[in-house]
Design an enzyme around this catalytic site. Structure first.
Site, PDB file in Angstrom:
ATOM      1  N   HIS A 197       1.172  -0.929  -0.111  1.00  0.00           N
ATOM      2  CA  HIS A 197      -0.140   0.035  -0.073  1.00  0.00           C
ATOM      3  C   HIS A 197       0.540   0.662   0.272  1.00  0.00           C
ATOM      4  O   HIS A 197       2.172   1.348   0.207  1.00  0.00           O
ATOM      5  CB  HIS A 197      -0.914   0.225   0.767  1.00  0.00           C
ATOM      6  N   ASP A 199       0.480   5.236   1.386  1.00  0.00           N
ATOM      7  CA  ASP A 199      -0.327   5.998   2.852  1.00  0.00           C
ATOM      8  C   ASP A 199      -0.136   7.397   2.353  1.00  0.00           C
ATOM      9  O   ASP A 199      -0.272   8.046   1.235  1.00  0.00           O
ATOM     10  CB  ASP A 199       0.831   6.581   4.276  1.00  0.00           C
ATOM     11  N   HIS A 254       4.308   0.279   0.329  1.00  0.00           N
ATOM     12  CA  HIS A 254       5.214  -0.886   1.327  1.00  0.00           C
ATOM     13  C   HIS A 254       5.023  -1.722   1.525  1.00  0.00           C
ATOM     14  O   HIS A 254       3.196  -1.276   1.706  1.00  0.00           O
ATOM     15  CB  HIS A 254       6.363   0.611   2.337  1.00  0.00           C
ATOM     16  N   ARG A 264       7.456  -7.535  16.942  1.00  0.00           N
ATOM     17  CA  ARG A 264       6.833  -6.361  16.112  1.00  0.00           C
ATOM     18  C   ARG A 264       6.598  -5.841  16.323  1.00  0.00           C
ATOM     19  O   ARG A 264       4.924  -6.245  15.877  1.00  0.00           O
ATOM     20  CB  ARG A 264       7.530  -6.298  14.764  1.00  0.00           C
TER      21      ARG A 264
END
Length: 323
Positions: A197, A199, A254, A264
């Protein structure tokens, strides 16, 4: 669409990359040049000596990990919490998250949420204030580096009281798969935690722990893993900033991968304008190299509606091109 299954490396190249590093305490003209260059070539860069105290960051992360360690039944009682279903169109990923409005009036209400960690309200409030100011500083450096006469042209949009900025905590638990599943080049099993995607907002300030997972795509079919740097913030250009720089800055696609050995967690501040803000490039962005506006003007409300109506990986910004 986010794919909650192992990636296939047969059709994708994995090439590690080192992002540009910008020291905000360096000489100002050099800082502006480095930021502009990074935004043109990578759409991402790391900032160090950012001025946000380590204690503020550590306390925020501690309270967030405390929340994600709670039993699932307790977490699901909170409307701000989500798990796997990460998009309005059924996009799925191996992630659990908290999505919070990042305006001061909204943050003040967190103290009334009974099942939040005890220090959550104060730690998140202090952290949000810090990254918001950092985002504004970076946007003003960008404007200066681009030669925009009004250096608050970009930052003003997220300084507004009715800005639509959000803070998102993404927690990627370790995923253990069978031997038959695909593995990455480092022989560690990986699955997509948050799919491909860009942002949609103006600017993203990302903080992650010392576990890798972020990958960016500077070329179609090539994914570049980005090594985590706990001492830095990762900054990336959003769709709106690409429009407001008339395509000079790039909003790069990304994704996030899970880790099979360790959890994470990333915390992303998405700087968004008020819903009625008109998104358009300033006149100085029309140059001999770009003699006309590449994108037609629109409001953030219009773009946000399109964003939520499409699947995660679709190219929504192309719908607003002038031609």
């Amino acid at each position: 669409m986010v794919a909650p299954f192992p990636i296939s490396t047969r059709s994708e190249k994995i090439l590690p990359i080192d992002l540009p590093v910008v020291d905000l305490t360096a000489e100002r003209s050099m800082v502006t040049k480095l930021i502009v260059k990074a935004c043109e070539e990578y759409g991402f860069f790391n900032v160090i000596n950012h001025g946000i105290p380590r204690d503020t960051i550590a306390e925020m992360e501690e309270t967030a990990f405390d929340f994600f360690a709670k039993p699932m039944a307790q977490k699901k009682q909170l409307a701000l919490y989500g798990c796997k279903n990460i998009g309005f169109n059924g996009d799925m990923g191996e992630v659990e998250y908290l999505l919070l409005s990042a305006t001061p009036p909204s943050i003040s209400h967190f103290k009334n949420i009974s099942n939040m960690p005890s220090k959550f309200s104060s730690s998140v409030s202090a952290y949000t204030e810090g990254v918001r100011e950092l985002a504004c500083e970076i946007l003003e450096l960008m404007a200066e580096g681009l030669g925009v006469p009004d250096t608050w042209f970009f930052s003003r949009l997220i300084r507004e009281v009715d800005s639509d900025s959000v803070l998102r905590f993404n927690h990627y638990p370790p995923i253990i798969l069978n031997n038959k599943d695909c593995k990455d080049n480092h022989n560690h099993t990986k699955v997509i935690g948050f799919g491909e995607h860009s942002d949609p907002q103006i600017l993203t300030i990302l903080r992650s722990n010392d576990v890798g997972g972020l990958q960016i795509s500077l070329q179609d079919g090539v994914w570049n893993p980005v090594a985590p740097d706990p001492s830095a913030f990762c900054v990336n250009v959003g769709d709106l900033l690409q429009v407001m720089t008339n395509g000079r800055f790039v909003s790069v696609r990304h994704r996030a991968m899970t880790n099979s050995h360790k959890s994470r967690m990333s915390v992303a501040y998405f700087g968004g304008p008020p819903l009625d803000a008109c998104i358009v490039a300033p006149p100085v962005m029309v140059t001999p190299e770009r003699p006309s506006l590449l994108f037609k003007p629109f409001t953030w409300a219009e773009y946000k509606k399109v964003t939520y109506s499409m699947r995660l990986g679709e190219h929504r910004i192309d719908l607003f091109r002038s031609n």
